[in-house]
Design a protein around this motif. Structure first.
Motif, short mmCIF file in Angstrom:
data_model
loop_
_atom_site.label_atom_id
_atom_site.label_comp_id
_atom_site.label_asym_id
_atom_site.label_seq_id
_atom_site.Cartn_x
_atom_site.Cartn_y
_atom_site.Cartn_z
N ALA A 102 28.28 28.23 47.52
CA ALA A 102 28.66 27.47 46.33
C ALA A 102 29.34 28.38 45.31
CB ALA A 102 27.44 26.80 45.71
N THR A 103 28.92 29.64 45.25
CA THR A 103 29.55 30.57 44.30
C THR A 103 30.99 30.85 44.71
OG1 THR A 103 27.36 31.57 44.13
CG2 THR A 103 29.17 32.73 43.05
N TYR A 104 31.19 31.09 46.02
CA TYR A 104 32.57 31.29 46.49
C TYR A 104 33.41 30.03 46.20
CZ TYR A 104 31.47 35.66 48.90
OH TYR A 104 31.11 36.95 49.19
N ALA A 105 32.81 28.85 46.45
CA ALA A 105 33.58 27.61 46.31
C ALA A 105 33.86 27.27 44.83
CB ALA A 105 32.83 26.47 47.00
N TYR A 106 32.80 27.34 43.98
CA TYR A 106 32.97 26.91 42.58
C TYR A 106 33.56 28.01 41.70
CZ TYR A 106 30.58 22.48 43.28
OH TYR A 106 30.27 21.21 43.70
N GLN A 107 32.97 29.22 41.75
CA GLN A 107 33.47 30.27 40.86
C GLN A 107 34.75 30.90 41.47
OE1 GLN A 107 29.91 29.76 41.10
NE2 GLN A 107 30.40 28.71 39.19
N GLY A 108 34.78 31.04 42.80
CA GLY A 108 35.98 31.61 43.43
C GLY A 108 37.11 30.58 43.52
N GLY A 109 36.81 29.40 44.09
CA GLY A 109 37.85 28.37 44.24
C GLY A 109 38.11 27.63 42.94
N GLY A 110 37.06 27.03 42.38
CA GLY A 110 37.23 26.20 41.17
C GLY A 110 37.66 26.99 39.96
N ARG A 111 37.01 28.15 39.72
CA ARG A 111 37.33 28.93 38.50
C ARG A 111 38.29 30.08 38.76
NH1 ARG A 111 34.92 25.15 35.65
NH2 ARG A 111 32.68 25.32 35.29
N ALA A 112 38.73 30.24 40.00
CA ALA A 112 39.73 31.25 40.39
C ALA A 112 39.29 32.68 40.11
CB ALA A 112 41.08 30.97 39.69
N LEU A 113 38.00 32.97 40.21
CA LEU A 113 37.53 34.36 40.09
C LEU A 113 37.81 35.10 41.39
CD1 LEU A 113 34.14 33.98 38.18
CD2 LEU A 113 36.22 35.06 37.34
N ASP A 114 37.87 36.43 41.29
CA ASP A 114 38.21 37.28 42.43
C ASP A 114 37.10 37.20 43.50
OD1 ASP A 114 39.13 39.29 44.03
OD2 ASP A 114 38.51 40.92 42.68
N MET A 115 37.50 36.81 44.71
CA MET A 115 36.53 36.67 45.81
C MET A 115 35.87 38.02 46.14
SD MET A 115 36.44 33.47 46.81
CE MET A 115 37.40 31.96 46.87
N ALA A 116 36.65 39.12 45.97
CA ALA A 116 36.09 40.44 46.28
C ALA A 116 34.98 40.80 45.29
CB ALA A 116 37.19 41.50 46.26
N ALA A 117 35.12 40.37 44.04
CA ALA A 117 34.07 40.64 43.04
C ALA A 117 32.81 39.84 43.40
CB ALA A 117 34.57 40.26 41.64
N ILE A 118 33.01 38.62 43.88
CA ILE A 118 31.85 37.80 44.30
C ILE A 118 31.15 38.48 45.49
CG2 ILE A 118 31.12 35.54 45.19
CD1 ILE A 118 33.51 34.31 43.66
N ALA A 119 31.96 38.98 46.41
CA ALA A 119 31.38 39.65 47.58
C ALA A 119 30.58 40.89 47.18
CB ALA A 119 32.49 40.03 48.57
N GLN A 120 31.06 41.60 46.15
CA GLN A 120 30.31 42.79 45.67
C GLN A 120 28.95 42.38 45.12
OE1 GLN A 120 32.85 44.75 42.80
NE2 GLN A 120 32.90 46.56 44.12
N LEU A 121 28.94 41.33 44.30
CA LEU A 121 27.66 40.86 43.74
C LEU A 121 26.74 40.34 44.85
CD1 LEU A 121 29.04 39.09 40.55
CD2 LEU A 121 27.49 41.04 40.59
N GLU A 122 27.34 39.68 45.82
CA GLU A 122 26.55 39.17 46.95
C GLU A 122 25.85 40.33 47.65
OE1 GLU A 122 28.90 37.65 50.24
OE2 GLU A 122 27.33 36.22 50.77
N GLY A 123 26.59 41.43 47.88
CA GLY A 123 26.01 42.60 48.55
C GLY A 123 24.89 43.20 47.72
N LEU A 124 25.12 43.31 46.41
CA LEU A 124 24.13 43.92 45.52
C LEU A 124 22.84 43.07 45.47
CD1 LEU A 124 23.51 46.01 43.20
CD2 LEU A 124 24.42 44.28 41.63
N VAL A 125 23.01 41.77 45.29
CA VAL A 125 21.85 40.90 45.06
C VAL A 125 21.13 40.55 46.37
CG1 VAL A 125 21.22 38.56 44.29
CG2 VAL A 125 22.75 39.97 42.90
N GLN A 126 21.89 40.36 47.44
CA GLN A 126 21.27 39.84 48.67
C GLN A 126 20.91 40.94 49.68
OE1 GLN A 126 24.02 35.98 48.08
NE2 GLN A 126 23.49 36.38 50.19
N GLN A 127 21.47 42.12 49.49
CA GLN A 127 21.10 43.24 50.39
C GLN A 127 21.18 42.83 51.85
OE1 GLN A 127 20.04 46.46 49.21
NE2 GLN A 127 20.95 45.64 47.34
N GLY A 128 22.23 42.13 52.21
CA GLY A 128 22.42 41.77 53.62
C GLY A 128 21.83 40.43 54.02
#
Ligand code: Z5A
Length: 208
Positions: A102-128
């Motif tokens: 949903a973050t990729y879809a809404y913040q990345g797609g809907g709000r046009a935020l950088d997908m690579a920045a989302i992926a960085q946060l995903e790595g930090l928060v989810q640890q795999g």
């Protein structure tokens, strides 16, 4: 030793029936003898639900897309540490109404935020940690929005115009096409009994 539970997420634009189908799926998994935890994002913890209140409240001043992104991941960090990870470790199955797709879809797609920045946060928060399966409920935007509107007043996301949801849906579809083993796409424009049949069929395939 108890085997780790499975992490299942439900995704799609608003009004496709995630909440309705989450309850149905939980009941089918319980019938199979599993212990099931149902939860949602943003939310799922006391702190996360408070953050959800801020994220959805249309009466608050507008926030920047980056603020929105960071609040989503802040709520998620708490949710993972206190609800999702402990349940999976106990061998329970977790059904989560929305997660990082949903973050990729809404913040990345809907709000046009950088997908690579989302992926960085995903790595930090989810640890795999990633969902084992993601059910993507897919229906034409006008059908989904009409269903959502018939049900409740608009929150901050629901107040968006339909072009926003077209962009959100495009990202969901791209992600599903890229990860066919994790994603299960379900035609949510079908009648409720037809969607339920599709869900029953999927549970049967799990051979629990
Ligand atoms: N968000 C985000 O931006 N980034 C993130 O990382 C995350 C979330 C995690 C809150 O989500 C918002 O947060 C969300 C994205 C954002 N906003 N939007 N849009 P939410 O999941 O709480 O809110 P929602 O997506 O708007 O959910 P919803 O409106 O509750 O929709 P739903 O759960 O998919 O649908 P429903 O309530 O189950 O069904 C809607 C109505 O349709 C209801 O009356 C049902 O009885 C009916 N329905 C369902 N299926 C059918 C069929 N097949 N036929 C006929 N009628 C049906």
């Amino acid at each position: 030793m108890t085997s780790r539970g499975k992490f299942i997420t439900l995704e799609g634009i608003e009004g496709v029936g995630k909440s309705t189908h989450c309850a149905f799926l939980r009941d089918r998994l319980l019938e199979s003898g599993l212990t099931v935890v149902t939860t949602r994002e943003p939310g799922g913890t006391r702190l996360g639900e408070a953050v959800r209140g801020i994220l959805l409240d249309p009466s608050l001043p507008a926030m920047t897309p980056l603020t929105e992104l960071l609040l989503m991941f802040a709520a998620r960090a708490e949710h993972l540490a206190t609800v999702i990870e402990p349940a999976l470790t106990r061998g329970e199955w977790v059904l989560c109404d929305r997660f990082t797709d949903a973050t990729y879809a809404y913040q990345g797609g809907g709000r046009a935020l950088d997908m690579a920045a989302i992926a960085q946060l995903e790595g930090l928060v989810q640890q795999g940690l990633r969902p084992d399966y993601t059910l993507l409920f897919d229906a034409p935007v006008p059908i989904a929005l009409a269903r959502a509107k018939s049900r409740s007043a608009s929150d901050r996301f629901e107040a968006e115009v339909s072009e926003f949801f077209v962009k959100v849906q495009a990202v969901y579809r791209e992600r599903a096409a890229r990860e066919p083993l994790r994603f299960v796409s379900i035609d949510a424009a079908q009648t409720l009994p037809e969607v339920e049949d599709a869900l029953r069929g999927w549970v049967r395939k799990l051979a629990l």
